[in-house]
Design a protein around this motif. Structure first.
Motif, PDB file in Angstrom:
ATOM      1  N   GLY A  56       1.093  11.804   6.950  1.00 57.94           N
ATOM      2  CA  GLY A  56       1.598  12.295   6.125  1.00 57.94           C
ATOM      3  C   GLY A  56       0.653  13.858   5.994  1.00 57.94           C
ATOM      4  O   GLY A  56       1.263  14.417   4.995  1.00 57.94           O
ATOM      5  N   GLY A  57       0.025  14.068   7.408  1.00 53.26           N
ATOM      6  CA  GLY A  57      -0.772  14.910   7.185  1.00 53.26           C
ATOM      7  C   GLY A  57      -1.790  15.790   5.791  1.00 53.26           C
ATOM      8  O   GLY A  57      -2.536  14.879   5.521  1.00 53.26           O
ATOM      9  N   LEU A  58      -1.892  16.804   6.534  1.00 53.99           N
ATOM     10  CA  LEU A  58      -3.404  17.000   4.624  1.00 53.99           C
ATOM     11  C   LEU A  58      -2.715  16.852   4.012  1.00 53.99           C
ATOM     12  O   LEU A  58      -4.189  16.456   2.712  1.00 53.99           O
ATOM     13  CB  LEU A  58      -3.737  19.040   5.440  1.00 53.99           C
ATOM     14  N   ALA A 107       1.156  -1.078  -0.372  1.00 56.05           N
ATOM     15  CA  ALA A 107       0.090   0.374   0.292  1.00 56.05           C
ATOM     16  C   ALA A 107       0.209   1.648  -0.117  1.00 56.05           C
ATOM     17  O   ALA A 107       0.250   2.175  -0.609  1.00 56.05           O
ATOM     18  CB  ALA A 107      -0.701   0.229   1.054  1.00 56.05           C
ATOM     19  N   ALA A 108       2.244   1.218   0.880  1.00 59.53           N
ATOM     20  CA  ALA A 108       3.132   2.923   0.437  1.00 59.53           C
ATOM     21  C   ALA A 108       4.093   1.412  -0.132  1.00 59.53           C
ATOM     22  O   ALA A 108       4.762   0.749   1.607  1.00 59.53           O
ATOM     23  CB  ALA A 108       2.897   3.700   1.380  1.00 59.53           C
ATOM     24  N   VAL A 109       5.491   2.533  -0.379  1.00 59.57           N
ATOM     25  CA  VAL A 109       6.763   1.867   0.102  1.00 59.57           C
ATOM     26  C   VAL A 109       7.645   2.603  -0.377  1.00 59.57           C
ATOM     27  O   VAL A 109       8.184   3.856  -0.843  1.00 59.57           O
ATOM     28  CB  VAL A 109       7.147   0.845  -1.588  1.00 59.57           C
ATOM     29  N   ALA A 110       8.897   2.272   1.273  1.00 63.17           N
ATOM     30  CA  ALA A 110       9.768   3.035   1.234  1.00 63.17           C
ATOM     31  C   ALA A 110       9.521   4.856   1.944  1.00 63.17           C
ATOM     32  O   ALA A 110       9.955   5.872   1.086  1.00 63.17           O
ATOM     33  CB  ALA A 110      11.042   3.742   0.458  1.00 63.17           C
ATOM     34  N   GLY A 111       8.149   4.792   2.538  1.00 64.34           N
ATOM     35  CA  GLY A 111       8.046   6.213   3.115  1.00 64.34           C
ATOM     36  C   GLY A 111       8.611   6.804   4.029  1.00 64.34           C
ATOM     37  O   GLY A 111       9.310   5.877   5.174  1.00 64.34           O
ATOM     38  N   THR A 112       8.842   7.911   4.001  1.00 65.29           N
ATOM     39  CA  THR A 112       9.721   9.228   5.078  1.00 65.29           C
ATOM     40  C   THR A 112       8.588   9.538   5.864  1.00 65.29           C
ATOM     41  O   THR A 112       7.826  10.220   5.659  1.00 65.29           O
ATOM     42  CB  THR A 112      11.092   9.348   4.495  1.00 65.29           C
ATOM     43  N   GLY A 113       9.193   9.031   7.471  1.00 65.32           N
ATOM     44  CA  GLY A 113       8.604  10.302   8.188  1.00 65.32           C
ATOM     45  C   GLY A 113       8.618  12.349   7.558  1.00 65.32           C
ATOM     46  O   GLY A 113       9.849  12.497   7.089  1.00 65.32           O
ATOM     47  N   ARG A 114       7.341  13.098   7.777  1.00 61.34           N
ATOM     48  CA  ARG A 114       8.098  14.337   7.323  1.00 61.34           C
ATOM     49  C   ARG A 114       9.134  15.056   8.123  1.00 61.34           C
ATOM     50  O   ARG A 114       9.854  16.113   7.650  1.00 61.34           O
ATOM     51  CB  ARG A 114       6.630  14.933   7.061  1.00 61.34           C
ATOM     52  N   ASP A 115       8.847  14.609   9.238  1.00 63.58           N
ATOM     53  CA  ASP A 115       9.379  15.324  10.549  1.00 63.58           C
ATOM     54  C   ASP A 115      10.460  14.175  11.218  1.00 63.58           C
ATOM     55  O   ASP A 115       9.987  13.309  11.715  1.00 63.58           O
ATOM     56  CB  ASP A 115       8.934  16.712  11.387  1.00 63.58           C
ATOM     57  N   PRO A 116      11.837  14.385  11.718  1.00 65.40           N
ATOM     58  CA  PRO A 116      12.208  13.866  12.637  1.00 65.40           C
ATOM     59  C   PRO A 116      11.212  13.760  14.092  1.00 65.40           C
ATOM     60  O   PRO A 116      10.928  14.645  14.603  1.00 65.40           O
ATOM     61  CB  PRO A 116      13.359  14.060  13.157  1.00 65.40           C
TER      62      PRO A 116
END
Length: 308
Positions: free
Chosen positions: A65-67, A18-27
């Motif tokens: 992911g936020g808005l 459903a999602a691959v190699a996602g990263t957090g928007r902030d540490p």
């Protein structure tokens, strides 16, 4: 497509990303931890100071992911939702989530994640409607190390038909010993005005004694039914369909006019002006009394606008 065929098609999506190699928007960071703890009123000392850790239940906060959403959503998940939409399951509601924690997160950690479609349920019927539960599993990592797992479950469903709400009724008048005679007159389609037995002053609404001379004795006179709009207001909010039954509004919950009508006898009464849109009511407009039955229990005096 029958239920078995649809279910087989949905099951084929299990195990697909459903999602691959996602990263957090902030540490992971102290300000967000502080906001979280303040919102939750969580004063655990482990979440403050130089050796602070993040509350474990914040796991999802670091991967949201936020808005604007996540840009890395995999096509398989969009395809799955589209199949459900085609089957009539156009509504969605989040139902629950499960989290597993491997190690605590600390300020400065940068998270990455992968999400897989873990399961799609058979057809289920709920109070909301009939549809399928879709569960995704997100593995959250810092570098190569797994730090936690987040399972999120939604119900994609076809909304159940709502039962038609019962027709709203107008509030019942409060009848007491001081005004019972007025409501008896209304039931007989007569608008009765009190008249003081001592000074002959007319009064409305009904009172136990004369406001001019204080005499407690009185009789009544019947209003002719002629009058004019002395003042009025237009009610916009809250919407109340029971007050918008008229020639122009039907059962709509739109605005309606409440008028202070001055009768030919000189007293004033608050009532409705019927037979015309609310925005056509005017001060000084002539009106004529009529009695309208709203249900098997309620008859009220109202006033119809007179065209001159």
């Amino acid at each position: 497509m029958d239920d078995d065929g649809l279910y087989a098609r949905l099951k084929a999506y299990e195990g697909r990303p459903a999602a691959v190699a996602g990263t957090g928007r902030d540490p992971v960071n102290a300000p967000m931890i502080r906001h979280w703890c303040e919102a939750m009123d969580d004063r655990n000392p482990a979440y403050t100071g130089p050796d602070a850790i993040a509350p474990p239940t914040m796991l999802q906060a670091w991967i949201m992911g936020g808005l604007s959403g996540h840009a890395g959503r995999a096509p398989a998940y969009e395809e799955l939702l589209a199949v459900l939409d085609e089957a009539g399951c156009t509504a969605v509601v989040a139902t629950d989530c499960e989290q597993e924690y491997v190690r605590p997160l600390r300020p400065g950690d940068e998270v990455a994640f992968d999400t897989v479609i873990e399961s799609v349920s058979a057809r289920k019927t709920t109070k909301l409607g009939t549809g399928h539960f879709v569960t995704t599993r997100t593995d959250v990592r810092v570098g190569p190390d797994l730090v936690g797992t987040h399972r999120f479950r939604i119900l994609k469903y076809a909304p159940a038909r709502r039962k038609q709400a019962p027709r709203e009724r107008r509030p019942r008048p409060v009848v007491n010993r001081d005004n019972a005679g007025f409501w008896e007159g209304v039931r007989e389609h007569r608008l009765l005005i009190q008249r003081c037995a001592a000074c002959a002053a007319l009064r409305f609404p009904w009172l136990p004694g004369c406001q001019s001379c204080g005499c407690p004795e009185w009789d009544t006179v019947e209003a002719s039914g002629e009058g004019s709009v002395f003042s009025y207001v237009v009610m916009h909010h809250p919407p109340f369909p029971a007050f918008t039954e008229s020639d122009h509004a039907g059962d709509a919950a739109g605005p309606y006019a409440v008028a202070l009508v001055e009768l030919a006898e000189g007293v004033r009464i608050v009532s409705s002006v019927v037979g015309m849109p609310y925005d056509k009511v005017r001060i000084g407009m002539p009106v004529r009394l009529e009695f309208r039955r709203y249900d098997e229990e309620l008859t009220l005096p109202v006033f119809r606008g007179v065209t001159v």
